[in-house]
Write a protein that holds these residues in place. Structure first.
Motif, PDB file in Angstrom:
ATOM      1  N   GLU A 153       0.878  -1.137   0.041  1.00  0.00           N
ATOM      2  CA  GLU A 153       0.125  -0.003   0.038  1.00  0.00           C
ATOM      3  C   GLU A 153       0.927   1.328   0.045  1.00  0.00           C
ATOM      4  OE1 GLU A 153      -3.681   1.997   2.691  1.00  0.00           O
ATOM      5  OE2 GLU A 153      -3.271  -0.074   3.129  1.00  0.00           O
ATOM      6  N   ILE A 154       0.591   2.135  -0.581  1.00  0.00           N
ATOM      7  CA  ILE A 154       1.091   3.650  -0.974  1.00  0.00           C
ATOM      8  C   ILE A 154       1.127   4.432   0.489  1.00  0.00           C
ATOM      9  CG2 ILE A 154       1.467   5.747  -1.927  1.00  0.00           C
ATOM     10  CD1 ILE A 154       2.293   3.130  -3.582  1.00  0.00           C
ATOM     11  N   LEU A 155       1.821   4.856   1.006  1.00  0.00           N
ATOM     12  CA  LEU A 155       1.979   6.029   2.035  1.00  0.00           C
ATOM     13  C   LEU A 155       2.553   7.063   1.635  1.00  0.00           C
ATOM     14  CD1 LEU A 155       1.600   6.202   5.278  1.00  0.00           C
ATOM     15  CD2 LEU A 155       4.240   6.020   5.239  1.00  0.00           C
ATOM     16  N   LEU A 156       1.535   8.092   1.459  1.00  0.00           N
ATOM     17  CA  LEU A 156       1.701   9.386   0.886  1.00  0.00           C
ATOM     18  C   LEU A 156       2.137  10.347   1.981  1.00  0.00           C
ATOM     19  CD1 LEU A 156       1.525  11.520  -1.375  1.00  0.00           C
ATOM     20  CD2 LEU A 156      -0.824  11.868  -0.744  1.00  0.00           C
ATOM     21  N   VAL A 157       3.280  10.554   2.048  1.00  0.00           N
ATOM     22  CA  VAL A 157       4.002  11.460   2.922  1.00  0.00           C
ATOM     23  C   VAL A 157       4.114  12.970   2.246  1.00  0.00           C
ATOM     24  CG1 VAL A 157       6.045  11.895   4.346  1.00  0.00           C
ATOM     25  CG2 VAL A 157       5.534   9.543   3.515  1.00  0.00           C
ATOM     26  N   THR A 158       3.428  13.948   2.990  1.00  0.00           N
ATOM     27  CA  THR A 158       3.181  15.171   2.393  1.00  0.00           C
ATOM     28  C   THR A 158       4.303  16.106   3.185  1.00  0.00           C
ATOM     29  OG1 THR A 158       1.359  15.971   3.871  1.00  0.00           O
ATOM     30  CG2 THR A 158       0.789  14.895   1.909  1.00  0.00           C
ATOM     31  N   HIS A 159       4.554  17.279   2.554  1.00  0.00           N
ATOM     32  CA  HIS A 159       5.703  18.075   2.823  1.00  0.00           C
ATOM     33  C   HIS A 159       4.923  19.324   3.563  1.00  0.00           C
ATOM     34  CE1 HIS A 159       4.692  19.939  -1.092  1.00  0.00           C
ATOM     35  NE2 HIS A 159       5.257  20.967  -0.710  1.00  0.00           N
ATOM     36  N   LYS A 160       5.578  19.938   4.320  1.00  0.00           N
ATOM     37  CA  LYS A 160       5.257  21.230   5.078  1.00  0.00           C
ATOM     38  C   LYS A 160       5.213  22.316   3.928  1.00  0.00           C
ATOM     39  CE  LYS A 160       5.731  24.288   9.180  1.00  0.00           C
ATOM     40  NZ  LYS A 160       6.492  24.292  10.729  1.00  0.00           N
ATOM     41  N   GLY A 161       4.186  23.330   3.986  1.00  0.00           N
ATOM     42  CA  GLY A 161       4.495  24.261   3.023  1.00  0.00           C
ATOM     43  C   GLY A 161       3.274  25.371   3.066  1.00  0.00           C
ATOM     44  N   ASN A 162       3.180  26.315   2.410  1.00  0.00           N
ATOM     45  CA  ASN A 162       2.260  27.278   2.141  1.00  0.00           C
ATOM     46  C   ASN A 162       0.882  26.936   1.297  1.00  0.00           C
ATOM     47  OD1 ASN A 162       2.602  28.026  -0.748  1.00  0.00           O
ATOM     48  ND2 ASN A 162       4.522  28.872  -0.174  1.00  0.00           N
ATOM     49  N   TRP A 163       0.030  27.812   1.157  1.00  0.00           N
ATOM     50  CA  TRP A 163      -1.169  27.654   0.356  1.00  0.00           C
ATOM     51  C   TRP A 163      -0.967  27.072  -0.929  1.00  0.00           C
ATOM     52  CZ3 TRP A 163      -5.701  31.445   0.442  1.00  0.00           C
ATOM     53  CH2 TRP A 163      -6.818  30.786   0.476  1.00  0.00           C
ATOM     54  N   GLY A 164       0.182  27.490  -1.582  1.00  0.00           N
ATOM     55  CA  GLY A 164       0.453  26.949  -2.982  1.00  0.00           C
ATOM     56  C   GLY A 164       1.170  25.306  -2.951  1.00  0.00           C
ATOM     57  N   ASP A 165       1.349  24.989  -1.759  1.00  0.00           N
ATOM     58  CA  ASP A 165       1.938  23.505  -1.659  1.00  0.00           C
ATOM     59  C   ASP A 165       0.594  22.913  -1.230  1.00  0.00           C
ATOM     60  OD1 ASP A 165       4.907  23.672  -1.270  1.00  0.00           O
ATOM     61  OD2 ASP A 165       4.449  25.137  -0.102  1.00  0.00           O
ATOM     62  N   ALA A 166      -0.443  23.260  -1.138  1.00  0.00           N
ATOM     63  CA  ALA A 166      -1.684  22.484  -0.714  1.00  0.00           C
ATOM     64  C   ALA A 166      -2.126  22.218  -2.319  1.00  0.00           C
ATOM     65  CB  ALA A 166      -2.718  23.368  -0.268  1.00  0.00           C
ATOM     66  N   LEU A 167      -1.950  23.010  -3.455  1.00  0.00           N
ATOM     67  CA  LEU A 167      -2.080  22.502  -4.728  1.00  0.00           C
ATOM     68  C   LEU A 167      -1.601  21.254  -5.088  1.00  0.00           C
ATOM     69  CD1 LEU A 167      -3.454  25.479  -4.777  1.00  0.00           C
ATOM     70  CD2 LEU A 167      -2.722  25.609  -6.866  1.00  0.00           C
ATOM     71  N   ASN A 204      -1.881  27.347   4.479  1.00  0.00           N
ATOM     72  CA  ASN A 204      -0.749  26.321   4.344  1.00  0.00           C
ATOM     73  C   ASN A 204      -1.054  25.176   3.486  1.00  0.00           C
ATOM     74  OD1 ASN A 204      -2.272  24.418   6.288  1.00  0.00           O
ATOM     75  ND2 ASN A 204      -1.807  25.795   7.965  1.00  0.00           N
ATOM     76  N   ASP A 205      -0.086  23.986   3.809  1.00  0.00           N
ATOM     77  CA  ASP A 205      -0.197  23.029   2.969  1.00  0.00           C
ATOM     78  C   ASP A 205      -1.578  22.364   3.284  1.00  0.00           C
ATOM     79  OD1 ASP A 205       0.845  20.880   4.985  1.00  0.00           O
ATOM     80  OD2 ASP A 205       1.654  22.476   5.221  1.00  0.00           O
ATOM     81  N   ARG A 206      -2.280  22.430   4.263  1.00  0.00           N
ATOM     82  CA  ARG A 206      -3.258  21.654   4.643  1.00  0.00           C
ATOM     83  C   ARG A 206      -4.675  22.617   4.251  1.00  0.00           C
ATOM     84  NH1 ARG A 206      -1.676  19.300  10.505  1.00  0.00           N
ATOM     85  NH2 ARG A 206      -0.706  21.426  10.484  1.00  0.00           N
TER      86      ARG A 206
END
Length: 248
Positions: free
Chosen positions: A13-27, A182-184
């Motif tokens: 199964e894939i574990l999607l690990v997201t990075h910390k960032g700004n609103w653009g990173d949410a895209l 932010n990224d979320r």
């Protein structure tokens, strides 16, 4: 890139690990989710700032390498300006590999010291390709999303960055829209704000990407690094005739 993930995951199964960032990173992160769903991957998501930071041991216990294969978002975080590289290094060694979705490689690849079974995909053919000549290309993950067209209620929208990547020549006029979330943060208000303008002026990459997706003419100015010009040449210039690279 989907083939690369499938072969390396080998049934896990894939574990999607997201990075910390700004609103653009949410895209970027939203596009990564869409990409995985489109290609039929089952995945769980871990917030990288914690999950592969101070809580890496907990992540390994809950999602062990025998059952999960990590896929990382990174955007522009592989850089001396940010602290995400060390997290990526530790996580790829802990999981004995992984795939990093299309990112800017702002450091010489050998200096990053990722696990040898890690695949780093590049979102440009400029500085990233010089730093990682063996890297494969894939468009920025934010392009793997869509937005409806919004009524054009405002004229010129000026959205200029005011952070570590702000060049000396840039003015502080307008609003740093990307810093308001932010990224979320949900992405639809981002598209709604950008898409409600008749014209955009910005030195934020993902405001330009949102402009292209929403069909809004955009004057895109460079940042303190080559990231914007490189991604423009690799993707934006062919994706939309409405986005033009400009100078201060």
């Amino acid at each position: 890139m989907a083939v690369d993930i499938r072969q390396r995951a080998n049934g896990r199964e894939i574990l999607l690990v997201t990075h910390k960032g700004n609103w653009g990173d949410a895209l970027i992160i939203n596009g990564a989710r869409n990409f995985l769903r489109w290609h039929g991957f089952r995945f769980r998501e871990v917030y990288g700032a914690r999950g592969i930071g101070r809580q890496l041991d907990m992540t390994l216990s809950a999602q062990p390498p025998r059952d999960f294969f990590p896929v990382f978002t990174a955007g522009g975080s592989i850089s001396r300006l940010y602290g995400h590289v060390e997290k990526l290094r530790k996580a790829t060694h802990a999981y004995r590999g992984g795939v990093i979705l299309s990112a800017t490689c702002g450091l010489p690849y050998d200096s990053i010291d990722l696990h040898p079974e890690t695949s780093l995909w590049l979102r440009d053919r400029g500085e990233s390709a010089k730093n990682h000549p063996m890297g494969n290309f894939c468009h920025d993950m934010a392009f793997f999303t869509s937005a409806r067209r919004f009524p054009k209620l405002r004229n010129l929208g000026i959205f200029m960055r005011n952070d570590l990547e702000r060049p000396d020549a840039a003015s502080r006029e307008g609003l740093d829209l990307s810093a308001l979330g932010n990224d979320r943060t949900p992405v639809w208000p981002f598209f709604a704000i950008v898409g409600s303008h008749r014209e955009i002026k910005t030195n934020r990459l993902h405001i330009a990407v949102a402009s292209a997706i929403c069909g809004v003419p955009c004057s895109l100015l460079p940042g303190a690094t080559n990231k914007i010009s490189d991604v423009y040449k690799a993707s934006l210039s062919s994706y939309s005739s409405k986005v033009a690279l400009s100078n201060y």
